[in-house]
Design an enzyme around this catalytic site. Structure first.
Site, PDB file in Angstrom:
ATOM      1  N   LYS A 144       4.000 -26.858   8.976  1.00  0.00           N
ATOM      2  CA  LYS A 144       3.690 -26.698  10.477  1.00  0.00           C
ATOM      3  C   LYS A 144       2.261 -26.290  10.635  1.00  0.00           C
ATOM      4  O   LYS A 144       1.867 -25.373  10.279  1.00  0.00           O
ATOM      5  CB  LYS A 144       4.612 -25.897  11.194  1.00  0.00           C
ATOM      6  CG  LYS A 144       4.382 -25.617  12.685  1.00  0.00           C
ATOM      7  CD  LYS A 144       5.436 -25.015  13.371  1.00  0.00           C
ATOM      8  CE  LYS A 144       5.131 -24.798  14.740  1.00  0.00           C
ATOM      9  NZ  LYS A 144       6.006 -23.773  15.606  1.00  0.00           N
ATOM     10  N   VAL A 170      19.765 -22.085  15.194  1.00  0.00           N
ATOM     11  CA  VAL A 170      19.072 -23.078  15.892  1.00  0.00           C
ATOM     12  C   VAL A 170      17.468 -22.981  15.646  1.00  0.00           C
ATOM     13  O   VAL A 170      16.469 -23.745  15.985  1.00  0.00           O
ATOM     14  CB  VAL A 170      19.141 -23.406  17.387  1.00  0.00           C
ATOM     15  CG1 VAL A 170      20.241 -24.491  17.537  1.00  0.00           C
ATOM     16  CG2 VAL A 170      19.296 -22.109  18.239  1.00  0.00           C
TER      17      VAL A 170
HETATM   18  C1  FAD Z   1      17.677 -23.112  21.388  1.00  0.00           C
HETATM   19  C2  FAD Z   1      16.979 -22.157  20.664  1.00  0.00           C
HETATM   20  C3  FAD Z   1      15.847 -22.487  19.682  1.00  0.00           C
HETATM   21  C4  FAD Z   1      15.344 -21.561  19.129  1.00  0.00           C
HETATM   22  N1  FAD Z   1      14.050 -21.955  18.370  1.00  0.00           N
HETATM   23  C5  FAD Z   1      13.455 -21.101  17.517  1.00  0.00           C
HETATM   24  C6  FAD Z   1      12.256 -21.489  16.902  1.00  0.00           C
HETATM   25  O1  FAD Z   1      11.793 -22.323  17.039  1.00  0.00           O
HETATM   26  N2  FAD Z   1      11.942 -20.491  16.144  1.00  0.00           N
HETATM   27  C7  FAD Z   1      12.052 -19.037  16.224  1.00  0.00           C
HETATM   28  O2  FAD Z   1      11.547 -18.417  15.527  1.00  0.00           O
HETATM   29  N3  FAD Z   1      13.251 -18.903  16.783  1.00  0.00           N
HETATM   30  C8  FAD Z   1      13.930 -19.697  17.602  1.00  0.00           C
HETATM   31  N4  FAD Z   1      14.899 -19.475  18.159  1.00  0.00           N
HETATM   32  C9  FAD Z   1      15.647 -17.846  18.070  1.00  0.00           C
HETATM   33  C10 FAD Z   1      16.148 -17.749  16.831  1.00  0.00           C
HETATM   34  O3  FAD Z   1      17.293 -18.662  16.660  1.00  0.00           O
HETATM   35  C11 FAD Z   1      16.866 -16.483  16.629  1.00  0.00           C
HETATM   36  O4  FAD Z   1      15.755 -15.656  16.886  1.00  0.00           O
HETATM   37  C12 FAD Z   1      17.490 -16.338  15.153  1.00  0.00           C
HETATM   38  O5  FAD Z   1      18.079 -17.167  14.871  1.00  0.00           O
HETATM   39  C13 FAD Z   1      17.846 -15.011  15.005  1.00  0.00           C
HETATM   40  O6  FAD Z   1      19.104 -14.934  15.620  1.00  0.00           O
HETATM   41  P1  FAD Z   1      20.052 -13.492  15.384  1.00  0.00           P
HETATM   42  O7  FAD Z   1      20.068 -13.259  13.941  1.00  0.00           O
HETATM   43  O8  FAD Z   1      19.600 -12.559  16.184  1.00  0.00           O
HETATM   44  O9  FAD Z   1      21.270 -14.034  16.074  1.00  0.00           O
HETATM   45  P2  FAD Z   1      22.553 -14.879  15.261  1.00  0.00           P
HETATM   46  O10 FAD Z   1      22.067 -16.119  14.478  1.00  0.00           O
HETATM   47  O11 FAD Z   1      23.516 -15.295  16.635  1.00  0.00           O
HETATM   48  O12 FAD Z   1      23.290 -13.928  14.540  1.00  0.00           O
HETATM   49  C14 FAD Z   1      24.363 -12.876  14.864  1.00  0.00           C
HETATM   50  C15 FAD Z   1      25.028 -12.241  13.891  1.00  0.00           C
HETATM   51  O13 FAD Z   1      25.802 -11.329  14.318  1.00  0.00           O
HETATM   52  C16 FAD Z   1      27.488 -11.362  13.866  1.00  0.00           C
HETATM   53  N5  FAD Z   1      28.071 -10.870  14.947  1.00  0.00           N
HETATM   54  C17 FAD Z   1      28.260 -10.862  16.218  1.00  0.00           C
HETATM   55  N6  FAD Z   1      29.055 -10.024  16.729  1.00  0.00           N
HETATM   56  C18 FAD Z   1      29.897  -9.326  15.754  1.00  0.00           C
HETATM   57  C19 FAD Z   1      30.812  -8.635  15.441  1.00  0.00           C
HETATM   58  N7  FAD Z   1      31.306  -7.926  16.493  1.00  0.00           N
HETATM   59  N8  FAD Z   1      31.136  -8.194  14.376  1.00  0.00           N
HETATM   60  C20 FAD Z   1      30.399  -8.741  13.231  1.00  0.00           C
HETATM   61  N9  FAD Z   1      29.546  -9.396  13.196  1.00  0.00           N
HETATM   62  C21 FAD Z   1      29.190  -9.978  14.576  1.00  0.00           C
HETATM   63  C22 FAD Z   1      27.469 -12.862  13.716  1.00  0.00           C
HETATM   64  O14 FAD Z   1      28.589 -13.199  12.977  1.00  0.00           O
HETATM   65  C23 FAD Z   1      26.170 -13.318  13.244  1.00  0.00           C
HETATM   66  O15 FAD Z   1      26.175 -13.361  11.776  1.00  0.00           O
HETATM   67  C24 FAD Z   1      15.637 -20.093  19.147  1.00  0.00           C
HETATM   68  C25 FAD Z   1      16.857 -19.894  19.622  1.00  0.00           C
HETATM   69  C26 FAD Z   1      17.303 -20.977  20.602  1.00  0.00           C
HETATM   70  C27 FAD Z   1      18.749 -20.368  21.179  1.00  0.00           C
END
Ligand code: FAD
Length: 500
Positions: A80, A49
């Site tokens: 943006k 998201v």
């Molecule tokens: C509502 C909302 C709006 C947002 N809007 C913005 C925005 O406008 N701008 C911005 O910069 N950020 C925004 N963010 C934050 C942004 O979405 C995240 O910082 C970004 O997507 C990074 O997510 P992530 O990679 O940390 O986690 P995720 O995308 O959740 O990825 C997690 C990964 O870990 C893996 N995983 C988990 N457990 C295991 C396991 N046991 N074994 C193997 N793999 C595993 C999953 O498969 C996945 O690949 C927003 C977040 C939210 C909730």
């Protein structure tokens, strides 16, 4: 850097979300001789998201050598220029304002804005709405792309909007093309040795994956940092009340104009974002579950979007707001949602992730992971996170809505950091905000100009009835001429995207 022997020969990143692939790209770029592996469980998926960025993302793509033409169309991306805030303040003349990304030409207008705001703070009747003073605001109003021709003499600051899944795929392809290995598997167990370091990640089939450095990018699950290593989570619940989101994308009509800004509209118990992509508009409502049920939030978002009867399904998300106490713990660096989350009002999450990985690489190279380097790194990251949090908190604390318990409680919230109290005091007592920001070393998170735009944007000035006439007329017409002239250099946003 590329001629150095690898400092951390094996880096394993757990998680294939935007944070995980961003980290893999940065490690592969900084330490070309290292073996970098990303492990992700496709069945878990990504949060998907995060759709808005700060200008920092431009620096990431520049560093990786990925041209806009090579990633923007692939990710449905748009430009943006900043964020428009609607309905956060009820003061007449200030119910909407724009927080622009900084551009070099601001050097010619920011001084006038500062002087006008100071004069109005001290009771003079001068124009001090920030929107009039900044090029990016005018670009947004006119739906122009912030991309100047080569002969335009000022650097224009901008970020992007994008489809998070598609930008993740761009980063993944880049990482794989630069030697990063990819394992599609679920980590079922984390093996921690007697010294408290991660020895291996154990996959579903029993295979053990070892490394020198582990990066926890496993999203809100925080499998290694909070899960296996038990790093304490520091919640921000007393500062920021929103803990849920509901999202509802809407398609873009072919040929319709495209905004070059994010819109953040205050609703009854939080705020709704509108993020324009070339294919659709990303919409969502960030709200506080203590004040609003999930059903009521969805209905309110549908009403806001005029989609009450539309057959479009919504997605509900729980948010864990706060940060881990130590982002770098033993041989694990927690990043992205695994490290922490601040609601996306200023779209800073990816910015913070990028900064953290870059600082980690730097700290590691300088100190090879010594406890002193680690402590200094952790202290800096905690401050940075809290610096961003404070800027977001100020949006709520300064609201003048008072129409629901949510807004009344925010306006009365006294869980403010010393830094935030000091900046607010400087503003409301007519003192120099920039001096306070410098004295407290906060400019690396939000500049004094950003703070002043926020305060002035909300119209936190003496009541109009108490204002005195200005002794001399102010020259806002010259600023209008300058910025309107500049605007002629910029083309229509949608047309520019079609050419990218
Ligand atoms: C509502 C909302 C709006 C947002 N809007 C913005 C925005 O406008 N701008 C911005 O910069 N950020 C925004 N963010 C934050 C942004 O979405 C995240 O910082 C970004 O997507 C990074 O997510 P992530 O990679 O940390 O986690 P995720 O995308 O959740 O990825 C997690 C990964 O870990 C893996 N995983 C988990 N457990 C295991 C396991 N046991 N074994 C193997 N793999 C595993 C999953 O498969 C996945 O690949 C927003 C977040 C939210 C909730």
């Amino acid at each position: 850097m590329s001629n150095m022997p690898p400092l951390s020969p094996r880096v394993v990143v757990l998680g294939g979300g935007t944070a995980g692939w961003m980290a893999a790209c940065l490690f592969a770029s900084a330490w070309p001789q290292a073996r970098v592996t990303v492990i992700e469980a496709p069945e878990i998926g990504i949060v998907g998201v995060g759709e808005g960025s700060t200008p920092q993302l431009r620096a990431l793509f520049a560093r990786l050598g990925i041209a806009e033409a090579d990633w923007m169309p692939a990710a449905d991306a748009t430009y943006k220029t900043g964020i428009r805030f609607d309905g956060w303040s009820t003061r007449a003349g200030y119910t909407s304002y724009f927080h622009p990304f900084a551009s070099a030409i601001d050097l010619h207008t920011a001084g006038a804005f500062h002087a006008h705001a100071l004069a109005r703070r001290t009771g003079l009747d001068v124009a001090a709405r920030p929107d009039r003073f900044f090029l990016n605001t005018r670009l947004a109003e006119a739906q122009r792309a912030p991309v100047a021709p080569d002969n335009f003499p000022f650097e224009v600051g901008y970020g992007y909007h994008f489809d998070a899944h598609k930008v993740g795929a761009v980063l993944r392809n880049h990482a794989l093309a630069h030697g990063v290995a990819h394992v599609a598997a679920r980590v079922d167990m984390v093996d921690v040795n007697s010294s408290g370091e991660v020895a291996a990640l154990v996959l579903g089939d029993g295979a053990r994956v070892t490394a020198d450095t582990f990066v926890d990018a496993s999203g809100f699950r925080s499998v290694i940092a909070q899960g296996a290593l038990g790093v304490r989570f520091v919640p921000f619940a007393s500062n920021l009340f929103c803990d849920r989101a509901v999202t509802l994308p809407t398609p873009r009509e072919a040929g319709a104009p495209i905004n070059a800004h994010t819109t953040a509209t205050a609703l009854s118990s939080g705020w709704a974002w509108a993020i324009p992509l070339t294919s659709r508009t990303g919409n969502g409502y960030v709200y506080a579950s203590d004040y609003l049920s999930a059903d009521a939030a969805e209905t309110e978002l549908r009403r806001h979007l005029r989609l009450l009867d539309a057959d479009v399904s919504a997605r509900h998300l729980a948010l864990k707001v706060g940060r881990v106490e130590h982002a770098w713990h033993a041989n694990c660096l927690a990043i992205g949602l695994a490290q922490g989350f601040i609601e996306p009002l200023e779209a800073t999450a990816l910015h913070l992730t990028q900064t953290m990985v870059e600082r980690f690489i730097d700290a590691y190279e300088k100190g090879q992971g010594t406890p002193a380097r680690r402590d200094a790194f952790n202290a800096e990251i905690a401050r940075r996170f809290e610096g961003v949090r404070d800027y977001i908190v100020a949006h709520y604390r300064l609201n003048s809505r008072g129409d629901t318990d949510f807004w009344r409680c925010n306006a009365a919230n006294d869980h403010l950091s010393d830094d935030l109290k000091a900046i607010m005091t400087a503003w409301f007592t007519g003192r120099d905000v920039a001096a306070e920001v410098t004295r407290r070393d906060l400019a690396g998170f939000y500049s004094a100009l950003s703070w002043e735009v926020l305060f002035a944007g909300y119209g936190t000035f003496p009541d109009d009835a108490r204002l005195r006439p200005a002794p001399a007329p102010t020259n806002t017409a010259a600023i209008d001429r300058l910025l309107d002239g500049c605007l002629l250099n910029f083309g229509d946003h949608a047309a520019a995207l079609a050419r990218t």
